[in-house]
Design a protein around this motif. Sequence first.
Motif, PDB file in Angstrom:
ATOM      1  N   LYS A  57      18.330  21.220 -17.008  1.00 46.44           N
ATOM      2  CA  LYS A  57      17.473  22.722 -17.434  1.00 46.44           C
ATOM      3  C   LYS A  57      17.180  22.810 -15.686  1.00 46.44           C
ATOM      4  O   LYS A  57      16.508  23.627 -16.085  1.00 46.44           O
ATOM      5  N   THR A  58      15.852  22.487 -16.169  1.00 45.20           N
ATOM      6  CA  THR A  58      14.855  22.551 -15.547  1.00 45.20           C
ATOM      7  C   THR A  58      15.143  21.805 -13.607  1.00 45.20           C
ATOM      8  O   THR A  58      14.132  22.708 -12.544  1.00 45.20           O
ATOM      9  N   GLY A  59      16.202  21.623 -13.388  1.00 46.88           N
ATOM     10  CA  GLY A  59      16.077  21.204 -12.059  1.00 46.88           C
ATOM     11  C   GLY A  59      15.043  20.072 -11.996  1.00 46.88           C
ATOM     12  O   GLY A  59      14.835  19.687 -10.169  1.00 46.88           O
ATOM     13  N   SER A  60      14.220  19.232 -12.533  1.00 46.47           N
ATOM     14  CA  SER A  60      13.085  18.260 -12.264  1.00 46.47           C
ATOM     15  C   SER A  60      13.719  16.742 -13.148  1.00 46.47           C
ATOM     16  O   SER A  60      13.641  17.115 -14.133  1.00 46.47           O
ATOM     17  N   PHE A  61      12.387  16.366 -12.301  1.00 45.43           N
ATOM     18  CA  PHE A  61      12.145  14.955 -13.332  1.00 45.43           C
ATOM     19  C   PHE A  61      10.447  14.039 -12.500  1.00 45.43           C
ATOM     20  O   PHE A  61      10.468  15.211 -11.525  1.00 45.43           O
ATOM     21  N   SER A  62      10.401  13.653 -13.561  1.00 39.70           N
ATOM     22  CA  SER A  62       8.517  13.072 -13.501  1.00 39.70           C
ATOM     23  C   SER A  62       8.934  11.743 -14.222  1.00 39.70           C
ATOM     24  O   SER A  62       9.373  11.764 -15.379  1.00 39.70           O
ATOM     25  N   ASP A  63       8.617  10.261 -13.769  1.00 36.46           N
ATOM     26  CA  ASP A  63       8.250   9.398 -14.369  1.00 36.46           C
ATOM     27  C   ASP A  63       6.905   8.431 -13.896  1.00 36.46           C
ATOM     28  O   ASP A  63       6.374   7.981 -12.918  1.00 36.46           O
ATOM     29  N   THR A  64       6.271   7.574 -14.828  1.00 36.44           N
ATOM     30  CA  THR A  64       4.991   6.859 -14.996  1.00 36.44           C
ATOM     31  C   THR A  64       5.374   5.452 -14.434  1.00 36.44           C
ATOM     32  O   THR A  64       6.449   4.851 -15.255  1.00 36.44           O
ATOM     33  N   LEU A  65       5.668   5.209 -12.577  1.00 37.62           N
ATOM     34  CA  LEU A  65       6.185   3.871 -12.918  1.00 37.62           C
ATOM     35  C   LEU A  65       4.706   1.848 -12.617  1.00 37.62           C
ATOM     36  O   LEU A  65       3.888   3.135 -12.084  1.00 37.62           O
ATOM     37  N   ARG A  66       5.260   1.777 -12.642  1.00 36.27           N
ATOM     38  CA  ARG A  66       4.569   0.408 -12.548  1.00 36.27           C
ATOM     39  C   ARG A  66       5.687  -0.250 -11.660  1.00 36.27           C
ATOM     40  O   ARG A  66       6.299  -0.878 -11.896  1.00 36.27           O
ATOM     41  N   ILE A  67       5.154  -0.652 -10.265  1.00 34.04           N
ATOM     42  CA  ILE A  67       5.283  -1.710  -9.300  1.00 34.04           C
ATOM     43  C   ILE A  67       4.823  -2.739  -8.918  1.00 34.04           C
ATOM     44  O   ILE A  67       3.910  -2.163  -8.670  1.00 34.04           O
ATOM     45  N   THR A  68       5.300  -3.772  -8.803  1.00 36.30           N
ATOM     46  CA  THR A  68       5.232  -4.989  -7.973  1.00 36.30           C
ATOM     47  C   THR A  68       4.906  -5.278  -6.900  1.00 36.30           C
ATOM     48  O   THR A  68       3.747  -5.736  -6.179  1.00 36.30           O
ATOM     49  N   LYS A  69       5.764  -4.055  -6.107  1.00 37.39           N
ATOM     50  CA  LYS A  69       5.202  -4.940  -4.422  1.00 37.39           C
ATOM     51  C   LYS A  69       5.027  -3.246  -3.680  1.00 37.39           C
ATOM     52  O   LYS A  69       6.052  -2.057  -3.385  1.00 37.39           O
ATOM     53  N   ASN A  70       4.600  -3.060  -3.293  1.00 32.36           N
ATOM     54  CA  ASN A  70       3.822  -1.470  -2.549  1.00 32.36           C
ATOM     55  C   ASN A  70       5.103  -1.529  -0.827  1.00 32.36           C
ATOM     56  O   ASN A  70       4.513  -3.326  -0.259  1.00 32.36           O
ATOM     57  N   GLY A  71       6.107  -0.883  -0.648  1.00 33.26           N
ATOM     58  CA  GLY A  71       7.155  -0.771   0.166  1.00 33.26           C
ATOM     59  C   GLY A  71       8.123  -0.116   0.334  1.00 33.26           C
ATOM     60  O   GLY A  71       8.287   0.865  -0.384  1.00 33.26           O
ATOM     61  N   TYR A  72       9.515  -0.035   0.810  1.00 33.05           N
ATOM     62  CA  TYR A  72      10.738   0.444   0.509  1.00 33.05           C
ATOM     63  C   TYR A  72      10.912   0.415  -0.449  1.00 33.05           C
ATOM     64  O   TYR A  72      11.703  -0.762  -0.869  1.00 33.05           O
ATOM     65  N   TYR A  73      12.090   1.871  -0.638  1.00 26.18           N
ATOM     66  CA  TYR A  73      12.327   2.008  -1.376  1.00 26.18           C
ATOM     67  C   TYR A  73      13.333   3.338  -1.679  1.00 26.18           C
ATOM     68  O   TYR A  73      13.469   3.669  -0.283  1.00 26.18           O
ATOM     69  N   LYS A  74      14.310   3.079  -2.480  1.00 27.52           N
ATOM     70  CA  LYS A  74      15.653   3.955  -2.560  1.00 27.52           C
ATOM     71  C   LYS A  74      15.828   5.414  -3.337  1.00 27.52           C
ATOM     72  O   LYS A  74      15.689   4.701  -4.760  1.00 27.52           O
ATOM     73  N   LEU A  75      16.353   6.576  -3.447  1.00 26.50           N
ATOM     74  CA  LEU A  75      15.890   7.450  -4.518  1.00 26.50           C
ATOM     75  C   LEU A  75      17.488   7.276  -4.236  1.00 26.50           C
ATOM     76  O   LEU A  75      17.377   8.590  -3.466  1.00 26.50           O
ATOM     77  N   ALA A  76      18.043   7.330  -5.020  1.00 23.16           N
ATOM     78  CA  ALA A  76      19.546   7.354  -5.253  1.00 23.16           C
ATOM     79  C   ALA A  76      19.919   8.834  -6.215  1.00 23.16           C
ATOM     80  O   ALA A  76      19.218   8.413  -7.576  1.00 23.16           O
ATOM     81  N   VAL A  77      20.321   9.263  -6.102  1.00 23.64           N
ATOM     82  CA  VAL A  77      20.456  11.463  -6.506  1.00 23.64           C
ATOM     83  C   VAL A  77      21.987  11.612  -6.357  1.00 23.64           C
ATOM     84  O   VAL A  77      22.713  11.438  -5.499  1.00 23.64           O
ATOM     85  N   ASN A  78      22.444  10.541  -7.149  1.00 17.90           N
ATOM     86  CA  ASN A  78      24.297   9.876  -7.634  1.00 17.90           C
ATOM     87  C   ASN A  78      24.638   9.313  -6.669  1.00 17.90           C
ATOM     88  O   ASN A  78      23.819   8.050  -6.645  1.00 17.90           O
TER      89      ASN A  78
END
Length: 459
Positions: A57-78
Amino acid sequence: MKRLILLALIGIVIISCDKEKPVKDYLILSGKIQNFKKKDVTLEGFDFNKKIKFDKKTGSFSDTLRITKNGYYKLAVNKKRFDLYLTDTVNTAIILDYKKPEKVTFKGTNANINNYFIEKKKAWKEFIVSANQFFSLPEEDFLNKANEYKDALTELSISNKLPTNFLKSEVKNIDYEYLRNLSNYQDYFSTLTGDEEFTPSEDFPNPLENFNYSSNEDYVNSYSYRVMLQTQLKTITQDKETDDYYLTYLETVDNKVNDSLVKNDLLYKDSKLGITRTDNLKEYYDKFMAYSTNKEHKDELSKSYNILKTTAKGQPAPKFKDFENYAGGKTSLDDLLGKGKYLYIDVWATWCAYCKREIPLLKKLEEEYHGKDIEFVSISVDDKKQHEKWKQTIIDREMTGVQLFSGKKQGDLEWAQKFLIKGLPKFIIIDPDGNIVNPNAPPPSQGEKLLDIFDGLGI
């Protein structure tokens, strides 16, 4: 005196409150996506995968994350993926148009790095254009283009004034990407040009010269390094004379890789399929338990092993019941037993390309063994929605033998789960008494290996 004591107590309380003040150990990943009608948003990273709740409805997302490693990630949008650099307490925001993914905006301390990733993708299109075009180039032109692209990326990373620690890691990533391109050249060129006899010249650079099989940092941070390492380990395994590739792969990893994180991850990723395909279940399990030092991995593999023990060679085959028969009516396993014939069962699906490649060879095999003590049974693990497609595929491909429809995917089908079927096609041999001869029988494409089994059974 009382005043001094009171002040001292107040000071202690203030200090105590300061010590108890919570320390931020999370980051907030948020974003807004225009023209996005689906809701599949996932954050992927090394040993990390989390679905992000997306509000359509708002076309948005927000999430609180705890990651164990600083570094490279990928956001998969479909089906589209966006490179991200995340650190454990730094909030990151992304604004994008799904129809125009190149026009993406980042906010947060790491925005400079994330914007660099977008420029890096543009460089691929500018210098390489397409993978097919790149790997089809003659050797000299390919090397020139590969070096030109590497130099351009290195210059781009330096000119963007990236943080020192990230820049050091990224320069290594660029180098590994270059080496991976070199290592892929022979196979890709042969496939794309149809020149199966092609080999690079003696002067072609060796991408594996002084290759480190145990770099913890590179394994975590570099996708290209991980791919090169896995490919090389598989090549070493394939070059060995072995009847059980999956068991030999475990041994290869243990012999070549010293770093525990790297070794554990390689062993674990292969074991998900390997333990369901090995011909030596107990030995595979014992060696995995000896080689791995990761308790969670061991516990998970033990669960799989305890299931697979029940469908190992010599065990009574689990019963399926009332599968639809293309010839009419319903068929259960008991209906196929008691006729003095072995069963060669092909578990397949209409969506599986590898399954369809086996069909012509399976038909030929059926013709060769017509009238002998063996029955060929194909069980479709398509869901109910694919019922008509199942019937049409049988017609179009002129499939023979006993054709059965389960109406469920293998993950939802209790009978299939007793074999832990994770990859298709899957072939199983059952004896006339209903006992398992081979839970991982060779496919028809492995002709001689399969025929040797049939000969050994006196078929």
